[in-house]
Design a protein around this motif. Sequence first.
Motif, PDB file in Angstrom:
ATOM      1  N   GLY A 148      51.575  47.339  49.015  1.00  0.00           N
ATOM      2  CA  GLY A 148      50.720  47.429  50.180  1.00  0.00           C
ATOM      3  C   GLY A 148      49.903  48.706  50.163  1.00  0.00           C
ATOM      4  N   SER A 149      48.853  48.720  50.972  1.00  0.00           N
ATOM      5  CA  SER A 149      48.067  49.937  51.161  1.00  0.00           C
ATOM      6  C   SER A 149      47.856  50.144  52.652  1.00  0.00           C
ATOM      7  CB  SER A 149      46.728  49.848  50.430  1.00  0.00           C
ATOM      8  OG  SER A 149      45.947  48.770  50.908  1.00  0.00           O
ATOM      9  N   LYS A 158      50.360  40.689  37.663  1.00  0.00           N
ATOM     10  CA  LYS A 158      49.381  41.552  36.998  1.00  0.00           C
ATOM     11  C   LYS A 158      48.359  42.122  37.976  1.00  0.00           C
ATOM     12  CE  LYS A 158      49.774  39.953  32.257  1.00  0.00           C
ATOM     13  NZ  LYS A 158      49.106  39.351  31.089  1.00  0.00           N
ATOM     14  N   ALA A 159      48.044  41.386  39.030  1.00  0.00           N
ATOM     15  CA  ALA A 159      47.134  41.925  40.038  1.00  0.00           C
ATOM     16  C   ALA A 159      47.765  43.124  40.735  1.00  0.00           C
ATOM     17  CB  ALA A 159      46.773  40.841  41.049  1.00  0.00           C
ATOM     18  N   GLU A 218      46.598  46.998  40.646  1.00  0.00           N
ATOM     19  CA  GLU A 218      46.429  47.689  41.922  1.00  0.00           C
ATOM     20  C   GLU A 218      47.183  49.013  41.931  1.00  0.00           C
ATOM     21  OE1 GLU A 218      44.416  47.795  45.245  1.00  0.00           O
ATOM     22  OE2 GLU A 218      44.787  45.709  44.718  1.00  0.00           O
ATOM     23  N   LEU A 219      48.395  48.974  41.429  1.00  0.00           N
ATOM     24  CA  LEU A 219      49.243  50.165  41.433  1.00  0.00           C
ATOM     25  C   LEU A 219      48.748  51.211  40.440  1.00  0.00           C
ATOM     26  CD1 LEU A 219      51.707  51.858  42.055  1.00  0.00           C
ATOM     27  CD2 LEU A 219      53.075  50.319  40.641  1.00  0.00           C
ATOM     28  N   ALA A 253      41.385  43.473  40.273  1.00  0.00           N
ATOM     29  CA  ALA A 253      40.561  42.899  39.202  1.00  0.00           C
ATOM     30  C   ALA A 253      40.261  43.900  38.099  1.00  0.00           C
ATOM     31  CB  ALA A 253      39.247  42.373  39.779  1.00  0.00           C
ATOM     32  N   ALA A 254      40.767  45.125  38.228  1.00  0.00           N
ATOM     33  CA  ALA A 254      40.583  46.114  37.164  1.00  0.00           C
ATOM     34  C   ALA A 254      41.534  45.792  36.011  1.00  0.00           C
ATOM     35  CB  ALA A 254      40.846  47.521  37.703  1.00  0.00           C
ATOM     36  N   MET A 255      41.357  46.532  34.901  1.00  0.00           N
ATOM     37  CA  MET A 255      42.270  46.429  33.762  1.00  0.00           C
ATOM     38  C   MET A 255      42.343  45.009  33.207  1.00  0.00           C
ATOM     39  SD  MET A 255      45.176  48.930  35.447  1.00  0.00           S
ATOM     40  CE  MET A 255      46.486  48.140  34.555  1.00  0.00           C
ATOM     41  N   TYR A 256      41.184  44.358  33.056  1.00  0.00           N
ATOM     42  CA  TYR A 256      41.218  42.972  32.600  1.00  0.00           C
ATOM     43  C   TYR A 256      41.799  42.828  31.200  1.00  0.00           C
ATOM     44  CZ  TYR A 256      36.787  44.042  30.196  1.00  0.00           C
ATOM     45  OH  TYR A 256      35.824  44.589  29.393  1.00  0.00           O
ATOM     46  N   PHE A 257      41.915  43.922  30.447  1.00  0.00           N
ATOM     47  CA  PHE A 257      42.493  43.866  29.107  1.00  0.00           C
ATOM     48  C   PHE A 257      43.916  43.343  29.112  1.00  0.00           C
ATOM     49  CE2 PHE A 257      43.675  48.018  30.785  1.00  0.00           C
ATOM     50  CZ  PHE A 257      45.024  48.111  30.444  1.00  0.00           C
TER      51      PHE A 257
END
Length: 258
Positions: free
Chosen positions: A96-97, A43-44, A48-49, A154-158
Amino acid sequence: MRTVHALRYVTPLREGGSLPAIVETDDDGMVVLKFRGAGQGPKALIAELIAGELARTLDLPIPEIMFVELDREFARTEPDPEIQELIRASEGLNLGSDYLPGAINYDPAAMPVEVELASRIVWFDAFTSNVDRTARNPNLMVWHRKLYLIDHGAAMYFHHDWDSAGEACTKPFVLIRDHVLLPFASCIAGVDEALAARLPPQEIERIVALVPDAWLVNEPAFQTPAMYRQAYVDYFVHRLRVRAAFVQEAIRAHAAHI
């Protein structure tokens, strides 16, 4: 998005619990690799994607994101048992970034951000419910005097509680009050319409379709990867329709800083 293959483990970045690493890839590049087998799980990487590509669609400054293919034999030259285990658990497709050599952490006291850019970033982080853009942990880098957004895991915690995702979709993002760029973001209302127009449903569908099936697993709420993907699409499409909630909250939060 392109796919590269990891050739050499360079060094771990011991920040947070995910143990990202700098690795050398087969295109003669260096990337910051996020491991699918890390404690935060797929999910992380999904956050991220999706958040990263949403940011790119909104023309926000972000390093290139790419898939990174990882062979378990990659672990054989790594002496640290913890990292060996992480590599073996992440065999296959990871994320990756582009590595920004010499980049420094953003300091708001040293570099005020232009009003429109700050407003667009605050809007975006309220839209994606990113809890990790605070003064303590801004997840912003400065490279060649330009600001870059990094680390959206850590975005999209829903998506950690799909049973309540529908309710979360319509709620303001109250933690925007802690956003490191909020003091500079005086035209959130002014950028709102243009940003929303860049994200029609077909663009959201395109971005979510990038998520590999292998990451869309072990989620009891969905029987298939297709159902899982559709839930992300439905969430973001609806969140844009009711975006007044998070936009007005961000405007109020900015006013409180004045």
